[in-house]
Each structure stands twice: as structure tokens, then as C-alpha cells.
Design a protein around this motif. Structure first.
Motif, PDB file in Angstrom:
ATOM      1  N   THR A  35      47.300  36.327  -3.065  1.00 15.58           N
ATOM      2  CA  THR A  35      48.730  36.284  -2.835  1.00 15.58           C
ATOM      3  C   THR A  35      49.345  35.365  -3.888  1.00 15.58           C
ATOM      4  OG1 THR A  35      48.360  36.648  -0.494  1.00 15.58           O
ATOM      5  CG2 THR A  35      50.490  35.789  -1.110  1.00 15.58           C
ATOM      6  N   LYS A  62      56.008  35.089   4.274  1.00 15.07           N
ATOM      7  CA  LYS A  62      56.422  36.466   3.962  1.00 15.07           C
ATOM      8  C   LYS A  62      55.424  37.143   3.030  1.00 15.07           C
ATOM      9  CE  LYS A  62      60.284  39.098   2.066  1.00 15.07           C
ATOM     10  NZ  LYS A  62      61.626  39.032   1.486  1.00 15.07           N
ATOM     11  N   ILE A  63      55.009  36.442   1.967  1.00 16.60           N
ATOM     12  CA  ILE A  63      54.063  37.078   1.042  1.00 16.60           C
ATOM     13  C   ILE A  63      52.675  37.181   1.668  1.00 16.60           C
ATOM     14  CG2 ILE A  63      55.407  36.490  -1.019  1.00 16.60           C
ATOM     15  CD1 ILE A  63      53.369  34.270  -1.623  1.00 16.60           C
ATOM     16  N   LEU A  78      52.113  37.720   4.957  1.00 18.86           N
ATOM     17  CA  LEU A  78      52.187  38.864   5.867  1.00 18.86           C
ATOM     18  C   LEU A  78      52.170  40.179   5.097  1.00 18.86           C
ATOM     19  CD1 LEU A  78      54.768  37.540   8.461  1.00 18.86           C
ATOM     20  CD2 LEU A  78      52.335  38.023   8.854  1.00 18.86           C
ATOM     21  N   LYS A  79      52.826  40.195   3.947  1.00 22.42           N
ATOM     22  CA  LYS A  79      52.811  41.407   3.112  1.00 22.42           C
ATOM     23  C   LYS A  79      51.383  41.701   2.656  1.00 22.42           C
ATOM     24  CE  LYS A  79      54.877  43.480  -0.962  1.00 22.42           C
ATOM     25  NZ  LYS A  79      55.746  43.287  -2.123  1.00 22.42           N
ATOM     26  N   ALA A  80      50.661  40.660   2.276  1.00 22.10           N
ATOM     27  CA  ALA A  80      49.266  40.850   1.849  1.00 22.10           C
ATOM     28  C   ALA A  80      48.403  41.352   2.999  1.00 22.10           C
ATOM     29  CB  ALA A  80      48.706  39.540   1.298  1.00 22.10           C
ATOM     30  N   SER A 109      49.355  43.206   5.418  1.00 23.14           N
ATOM     31  CA  SER A 109      49.726  44.573   5.788  1.00 23.14           C
ATOM     32  C   SER A 109      49.228  45.612   4.798  1.00 23.14           C
ATOM     33  CB  SER A 109      51.245  44.697   5.930  1.00 23.14           C
ATOM     34  OG  SER A 109      51.873  44.594   4.672  1.00 23.14           O
ATOM     35  N   HIS A 110      48.807  45.186   3.604  1.00 21.82           N
ATOM     36  CA  HIS A 110      48.296  46.146   2.624  1.00 21.82           C
ATOM     37  C   HIS A 110      46.961  46.714   3.087  1.00 21.82           C
ATOM     38  CE1 HIS A 110      50.863  44.468  -0.847  1.00 21.82           C
ATOM     39  NE2 HIS A 110      51.352  45.604  -0.430  1.00 21.82           N
TER      40      HIS A 110
END
Length: 102
Positions: A56, A87-88, A90-92, A94-95
Motif C-alpha cells: 500500500t 482508506k488506502i 481498505l482499498k488494498a 478489497s482487491h
């Protein structure tokens, strides 16, 4: 640390690289920017050499926004900084694609 975690679980690991911890008006800001790409390349190598580890990019996420994301006169994140890191992260999480061992 990643090796130890991987020995205990196969769960996805989110590895944050280093953001620049110095405010723009600090003489250390530009010095840190000289060394952080090399240090962060090591984080990328760690992520790429372990299964189920996602890198991340805190460095890019914070950019030169230390006034917003760091406590004044400190290297630690503000509430907004923690929100950006979350935020970053959680984005990681979800990938679906994660760095695979090569």
C-alpha cells in the motif's frame, strides 16, 4: 515481520510503505524525498517475495500534503492522515489480485 506473520497465517497482509514524515518547511523534507524511493523499493521487494502480501503506497497517498496529514511539528498522522491510511488499506484489502510469490 512479514516472514514471521506468514509463518503463522496465510491471511492477506497489507504492507504500508513509508510516507515522508517531514513537513514541507523542514530542511529534512527534501532529504527524505531523496532516500524514500529507495527505501520504498525494498518494501515492494518484500511484498513481491511473499504470498498474499499487498503493498500500500503511503508515500504517494500523502504526497506533499504533510500539513493536512501530519500533526504540526510531529511525524505522526493527524485524524485526516489516519483516515487516508485507512482508506488506502481498505482499498488494498478489497482487491482480488494480490502479489504472488515469484
Amino acid at each position: 515481520m512479514v516472514k514471521e506473520i506468514r509463518s503463522l497465517t496465510k491471511a492477506k497482509v497489507i504492507l504500508y510503505n513509508l510516507y515522508n514524515p517531514f513537513h514541507l518547511n523542514s530542511p529534512f523534507h527534501n532529504i527524505a524525498d531523496l532516500y524514500l524511493p529507495e527505501l520504498n523499493a525494498m518494501y515492494k521487494d518484500v511484498a513481491n517475495s511473499h504470498k498474499n502480501v499487498k503493498l500500500t503506497d503511503s508515500y504517494q497517498a500523502f504526497g506533499d500534503n504533510q500539513a493536512k496529514y501530519l500533526i504540526k511539528g510531529d511525524i505522526h498522522p493527524t485524524k485526516a492522515g489516519h483516515e487516508k491510511l485507512a482508506k488506502i488499506g481498505l482499498k488494498a484489502l478489497s482487491h482480488k489480485h494480490v502479489h504472488q510469490h515469484r
